[in-house]
Design a protein around this motif. Structure first.
Motif, PDB file in Angstrom:
ATOM      1  N   VAL A   1      12.541  -5.118  54.134  1.00 52.36           N
ATOM      2  CA  VAL A   1      11.673  -5.437  53.142  1.00 52.36           C
ATOM      3  C   VAL A   1      10.035  -5.643  53.724  1.00 52.36           C
TER       4      VAL A   1
ATOM      5  N   ASP B   1       8.224  -2.886  54.949  1.00 51.17           N
ATOM      6  CA  ASP B   1       8.167  -1.760  53.887  1.00 51.17           C
ATOM      7  C   ASP B   1       8.958  -0.446  54.300  1.00 51.17           C
TER       8      ASP B   1
ATOM      9  N   ARG C   1      12.298  -1.274  50.847  1.00 44.56           N
ATOM     10  CA  ARG C   1      11.756  -1.033  49.350  1.00 44.56           C
ATOM     11  C   ARG C   1      12.857  -0.871  48.164  1.00 44.56           C
ATOM     12  N   GLU C   2      14.150  -0.011  48.793  1.00 47.09           N
ATOM     13  CA  GLU C   2      15.027  -0.139  47.502  1.00 47.09           C
ATOM     14  C   GLU C   2      15.803  -1.361  47.563  1.00 47.09           C
ATOM     15  N   CYS C   3      15.817  -2.181  48.570  1.00 47.25           N
ATOM     16  CA  CYS C   3      16.447  -3.469  48.356  1.00 47.25           C
ATOM     17  C   CYS C   3      15.692  -4.386  47.580  1.00 47.25           C
ATOM     18  N   ALA C   4      14.344  -4.310  47.701  1.00 49.45           N
ATOM     19  CA  ALA C   4      13.405  -5.156  47.114  1.00 49.45           C
ATOM     20  C   ALA C   4      13.485  -4.780  45.635  1.00 49.45           C
ATOM     21  N   GLU C   5      13.520  -3.439  45.320  1.00 51.32           N
ATOM     22  CA  GLU C   5      13.478  -3.127  43.707  1.00 51.32           C
ATOM     23  C   GLU C   5      15.029  -3.741  43.350  1.00 51.32           C
ATOM     24  N   ILE C   6      15.866  -3.755  44.065  1.00 52.28           N
ATOM     25  CA  ILE C   6      17.244  -4.317  43.615  1.00 52.28           C
ATOM     26  C   ILE C   6      17.247  -5.819  43.267  1.00 52.28           C
TER      27      ILE C   6
ATOM     28  N   ALA D   1      14.546  -7.674  42.970  1.00 55.23           N
ATOM     29  CA  ALA D   1      13.494  -7.935  41.933  1.00 55.23           C
ATOM     30  C   ALA D   1      14.064  -7.917  40.528  1.00 55.23           C
ATOM     31  N   ARG D   2      15.209  -6.923  40.292  1.00 62.00           N
ATOM     32  CA  ARG D   2      15.958  -6.970  39.194  1.00 62.00           C
ATOM     33  C   ARG D   2      17.037  -7.870  38.888  1.00 62.00           C
TER      34      ARG D   2
ATOM     35  N   ASP E   1      19.698  -7.985  40.889  1.00 62.66           N
ATOM     36  CA  ASP E   1      20.749  -7.441  41.063  1.00 62.66           C
ATOM     37  C   ASP E   1      21.180  -7.629  42.676  1.00 62.66           C
TER      38      ASP E   1
END
Length: 81
Positions: A3, A6, A11-16, A18-19, A21
Motif C-alpha cells: 500500500v 502504491d 491499491r486494491e488492498c487500500a480500496e478494500i 477503505a470500504r 471490508d
C-alpha cells in the motif's frame, strides 16, 4: 508495504480496507509470500499469521509446508500489562 509503495495490489488492498471490508485470505497470503521472497533461503517468523484455516491452507499451497509452527496462548490480561 504494498500500500505504501502504491503497487497495483497495494491499491486494491487500500480500496478494500477503505470500504471497511477484509482483504481476502488469498491476497493476504500473496502479500506474505512477496515479503518472504525478500529473504530467500532464510527462515521467517510470521506473528499472527495464519489467522484462519483458510489462511493456513493458502499459505501451504503458495509457499509450501512450514518447517515449524507454534501456537502460543496467553491470557488477555497478561497481554495488556
Amino acid at each position: 508495504d504494498e500500500v505504501a509503495r502504491d503497487t497495483p495490489l497495494g491499491r486494491e488492498c487500500a480500496e478494500i480496507m477503505a470500504r471497511g471490508d477484509l482483504v481476502s485470505s488469498a491476497t493476504i497470503t500473496t502479500l506474505v509470500r512477496r515479503r518472504m521472497r525478500e529473504f530467500p533461503s532464510r527462515r521467517v517468523l510470521l506473528d499472527g499469521f495464519p489467522r484462519s484455516l483458510e489462511n493456513a491452507q493458502d499459505l501451504i499451497e503458495l509457499c509450501g509446508k512450514p518447517e515449524l509452527a507454534l501456537h502460543l496462548e496467553c491470557d488477555d490480561t497478561i497481554l495488556m500489562e
